[in-house]
Design a protein around this motif. Structure first.
Motif, PDB file in Angstrom:
ATOM      1  N   LEU A 185       1.151  -1.191   0.278  1.00 46.39           N
ATOM      2  CA  LEU A 185      -0.185   0.118   0.191  1.00 46.39           C
ATOM      3  C   LEU A 185       0.272   1.251   0.086  1.00 46.39           C
ATOM      4  N   ASP A 186       2.066   1.372   0.418  1.00 42.02           N
ATOM      5  CA  ASP A 186       3.206   2.842   0.835  1.00 42.02           C
ATOM      6  C   ASP A 186       3.539   3.009  -0.603  1.00 42.02           C
ATOM      7  N   GLN A 187       3.557   2.061  -1.578  1.00 40.96           N
ATOM      8  CA  GLN A 187       3.860   2.152  -2.407  1.00 40.96           C
ATOM      9  C   GLN A 187       3.371   2.446  -4.079  1.00 40.96           C
ATOM     10  N   LEU A 188       1.785   3.016  -3.055  1.00 36.12           N
ATOM     11  CA  LEU A 188       0.753   3.109  -3.787  1.00 36.12           C
ATOM     12  C   LEU A 188       0.924   5.196  -4.488  1.00 36.12           C
ATOM     13  N   ALA A 189       1.936   5.487  -3.341  1.00 32.85           N
ATOM     14  CA  ALA A 189       2.527   7.184  -3.349  1.00 32.85           C
ATOM     15  C   ALA A 189       3.469   6.972  -4.315  1.00 32.85           C
ATOM     16  N   HIS A 190       3.942   6.037  -5.299  1.00 31.50           N
ATOM     17  CA  HIS A 190       4.560   6.756  -6.582  1.00 31.50           C
ATOM     18  C   HIS A 190       3.426   6.193  -7.592  1.00 31.50           C
ATOM     19  N   HIS A 191       2.130   5.855  -7.448  1.00 27.79           N
ATOM     20  CA  HIS A 191       1.429   5.674  -8.662  1.00 27.79           C
ATOM     21  C   HIS A 191       0.124   7.139  -9.106  1.00 27.79           C
ATOM     22  N   THR A 192      -0.695   6.774 -10.056  1.00 30.83           N
ATOM     23  CA  THR A 192      -1.521   7.565 -10.877  1.00 30.83           C
ATOM     24  C   THR A 192      -2.615   7.133  -9.597  1.00 30.83           C
ATOM     25  N   LEU A 193      -3.651   8.301  -8.986  1.00 31.15           N
ATOM     26  CA  LEU A 193      -4.849   7.003  -8.394  1.00 31.15           C
ATOM     27  C   LEU A 193      -5.965   8.001  -8.685  1.00 31.15           C
ATOM     28  N   ILE A 194      -6.455   6.929  -8.961  1.00 30.77           N
ATOM     29  CA  ILE A 194      -8.213   7.833  -9.279  1.00 30.77           C
ATOM     30  C   ILE A 194      -9.201   7.144  -7.506  1.00 30.77           C
ATOM     31  N   GLY A 195      -9.524   8.030  -7.941  1.00 32.99           N
ATOM     32  CA  GLY A 195     -10.475   8.063  -6.411  1.00 32.99           C
ATOM     33  C   GLY A 195     -11.395   9.114  -6.089  1.00 32.99           C
ATOM     34  N   TYR A 196     -12.517   9.392  -5.115  1.00 31.40           N
ATOM     35  CA  TYR A 196     -13.684  10.759  -5.134  1.00 31.40           C
ATOM     36  C   TYR A 196     -13.067  11.716  -5.028  1.00 31.40           C
ATOM     37  N   ARG A 215      -7.529  12.458   0.121  1.00 37.67           N
ATOM     38  CA  ARG A 215      -7.515  12.925  -1.803  1.00 37.67           C
ATOM     39  C   ARG A 215      -6.194  14.232  -2.202  1.00 37.67           C
ATOM     40  N   ASP A 216      -5.589  14.319  -1.314  1.00 36.52           N
ATOM     41  CA  ASP A 216      -4.469  15.208  -1.519  1.00 36.52           C
ATOM     42  C   ASP A 216      -3.679  14.337  -3.064  1.00 36.52           C
ATOM     43  N   ARG A 217      -4.551  13.110  -2.877  1.00 38.22           N
ATOM     44  CA  ARG A 217      -3.184  12.157  -3.163  1.00 38.22           C
ATOM     45  C   ARG A 217      -3.339  11.751  -4.790  1.00 38.22           C
ATOM     46  N   VAL A 218      -5.293  11.795  -4.878  1.00 37.70           N
ATOM     47  CA  VAL A 218      -5.727  12.077  -5.903  1.00 37.70           C
ATOM     48  C   VAL A 218      -5.470  12.300  -7.323  1.00 37.70           C
ATOM     49  N   ALA A 219      -5.404  11.735  -8.659  1.00 35.04           N
ATOM     50  CA  ALA A 219      -4.512  12.749  -9.833  1.00 35.04           C
ATOM     51  C   ALA A 219      -6.022  12.366 -10.338  1.00 35.04           C
ATOM     52  N   PHE A 220      -6.982  11.426 -10.378  1.00 33.85           N
ATOM     53  CA  PHE A 220      -8.346  11.966 -11.021  1.00 33.85           C
ATOM     54  C   PHE A 220      -9.617  11.376 -10.200  1.00 33.85           C
ATOM     55  N   ARG A 221     -10.480  12.780  -9.969  1.00 33.14           N
ATOM     56  CA  ARG A 221     -11.512  12.873  -9.081  1.00 33.14           C
ATOM     57  C   ARG A 221     -12.783  13.220  -9.878  1.00 33.14           C
ATOM     58  N   ALA A 222     -13.339  11.969  -9.059  1.00 34.27           N
ATOM     59  CA  ALA A 222     -15.208  12.263  -9.642  1.00 34.27           C
ATOM     60  C   ALA A 222     -15.848  11.515  -8.321  1.00 34.27           C
ATOM     61  N   ASP A 223     -16.713  12.080  -8.567  1.00 32.91           N
ATOM     62  CA  ASP A 223     -17.857  11.338  -7.459  1.00 32.91           C
ATOM     63  C   ASP A 223     -18.547  10.768  -8.221  1.00 32.91           C
ATOM     64  N   SER A 224     -18.551  10.142  -9.764  1.00 28.67           N
ATOM     65  CA  SER A 224     -19.161   8.996 -10.703  1.00 28.67           C
ATOM     66  C   SER A 224     -17.867   8.133 -10.232  1.00 28.67           C
ATOM     67  N   ASP A 225     -19.118   6.774  -9.997  1.00 33.57           N
ATOM     68  CA  ASP A 225     -18.609   5.789  -9.950  1.00 33.57           C
ATOM     69  C   ASP A 225     -18.375   4.999 -10.971  1.00 33.57           C
ATOM     70  N   LEU A 226     -18.526   5.205 -12.455  1.00 33.93           N
ATOM     71  CA  LEU A 226     -19.073   4.884 -14.158  1.00 33.93           C
ATOM     72  C   LEU A 226     -17.791   5.655 -14.292  1.00 33.93           C
ATOM     73  N   ALA A 227     -17.160   7.022 -13.839  1.00 38.55           N
ATOM     74  CA  ALA A 227     -16.682   8.069 -14.438  1.00 38.55           C
ATOM     75  C   ALA A 227     -15.129   7.618 -14.151  1.00 38.55           C
ATOM     76  N   GLN A 228     -14.852   7.121 -12.542  1.00 46.78           N
ATOM     77  CA  GLN A 228     -14.182   6.393 -11.791  1.00 46.78           C
ATOM     78  C   GLN A 228     -13.326   4.879 -13.063  1.00 46.78           C
ATOM     79  N   LEU A 229     -15.070   4.198 -13.139  1.00 49.84           N
ATOM     80  CA  LEU A 229     -14.467   3.269 -13.970  1.00 49.84           C
ATOM     81  C   LEU A 229     -14.052   3.338 -15.415  1.00 49.84           C
ATOM     82  N   SER A 230     -14.521   3.670 -15.753  1.00 46.59           N
ATOM     83  CA  SER A 230     -13.962   4.530 -17.137  1.00 46.59           C
ATOM     84  C   SER A 230     -12.850   4.796 -17.397  1.00 46.59           C
TER      85      SER A 230
END
Length: 302
Positions: A185-196, A215-230
């Motif tokens: 999980l710590d290595q997620l800091a070096h990856h592009t994250l998708i979230g709310y 939130r500050d670590r999330v590069a793609f933020r959307a409250d739509s589950d479909l947008a995140q899945l896409s």
């Protein structure tokens, strides 16, 4: 205020003008003429003795009185719609209209094949689908049946737990080939994250358990589950989605399955007054069976 009872059509026009902000847009939505909608508003204001809108060159701005009346008018609309659905179900067999509410992902990705099979079995059945991550109020009949990711607490509801939908972190093979697969999980800091984008009580609990997903670590933020899945499917980065859903796509890879595996309790609920409704009973049973099959990995895409 007049002693006369306002016409229901006036309330319908009132709600549409509130929603659209103009007479012309409300008229188009209702299939009426602009002068007709204007007369409805004038009549309602005169009957109630209230100023509901401030007219201006760029539209109709609701007054404080309009904002206060809105939930009551919306309740009238929900009751009228419920009345029509109940009336539509009278007759032999499973027939009529059932209004169903579910989250975006469940409504778009999971339920269509379930509902298609249900319609094939009962051709006189009509489904109204409301896609929303906000729970509609079954007690006020905004919907007949709801698929919810939490246990309904109201005593007047019939509710059935269908299981727990496991959530996992997933990424497209293309993203992992370019950026590597995290081993912790710590290595997620070096990856592009998708979230709310906006926090909810559930998201806050999730972030407390998994602080690397703040939130500050999330590069793609959307409250739509479909947008995140896409975004996950497009190879944007690593994001959380339903494990059973991702398993259908051979290009999606689950990462850190042992470290990240929260689950969403899944329930189907309806008002107890609908227990003896043939149309609602048929839909309720189909949803329970279909969601259980999905959770157990038995359902395949249509």
């Amino acid at each position: 205020m007049s002693d006369a009872e306002p016409n229901w059509e006036w309330y319908r026009s009132f709600l549409q003008v509130l929603e659209t902000g103009s007479l012309s847009a409300a008229a188009r939505a209702m299939g009426l003429t602009q002068p007709t909608v204007g007369r409805h508003i004038d009549h309602l204001e005169a009957t109630l003795g209230l100023k509901l809108f401030t007219r201006s060159f760029d539209g109709f701005a609701p007054t404080d009185a309009a904002h206060e009346l809105r939930p009551h008018a919306a309740a009238l609309a929900a009751t009228a719609a419920s009345l029509r659905r109940v009336a539509s179900g009278h007759g032999d067999g499973v027939r009529g209209t059932v209004r169903l509410t579910a989250s975006e992902v469940i409504g778009v990705e999971v339920l269509p094949p379930v509902l298609a099979a249900l319609r094939a079995a009962h051709p006189a059945l009509t489904i109204e689908m409301v896609l929303s991550n906000q729970p509609d109020d079954l007690l006020r009949r905004e919907a007949d049946i709801a698929v919810r990711m939490f246990r309904p607490e109201q005593e007047a509801l019939v509710a059935r737990r269908v299981g727990a939908i496991e959530i996992g972190l997933h990424a497209h093979r293309r993203y992992l080939a370019a950026h590597g697969t995290p081993k912790s999980l710590d290595q997620l800091a070096h990856h592009t994250l998708i979230g709310y984008d906006r926090e909810t009580a559930f998201i806050r609990r999730l972030q407390q358990q998994y602080p690397m997903l703040v939130r500050d670590r999330v590069a793609f933020r959307a409250d739509s589950d479909l947008a995140q899945l896409s975004a996950i499917r497009a190879g944007f980065g690593i994001g959380a989605c339903q494990a059973a859903l991702a398993a259908r796509d051979g290009e999606l890879v689950r990462v850190l399955p042992r470290a990240f595996a929260p689950a969403l309790e899944t329930w189907v609920a309806m008002h107890e007054d609908l227990r003896d409704s043939a149309r609602c009973a048929a839909v309720f049973a189909a949803l329970v069976a279909g969601l259980q099959a999905y959770i157990e990995g038995e359902q395949r895409p249509a």
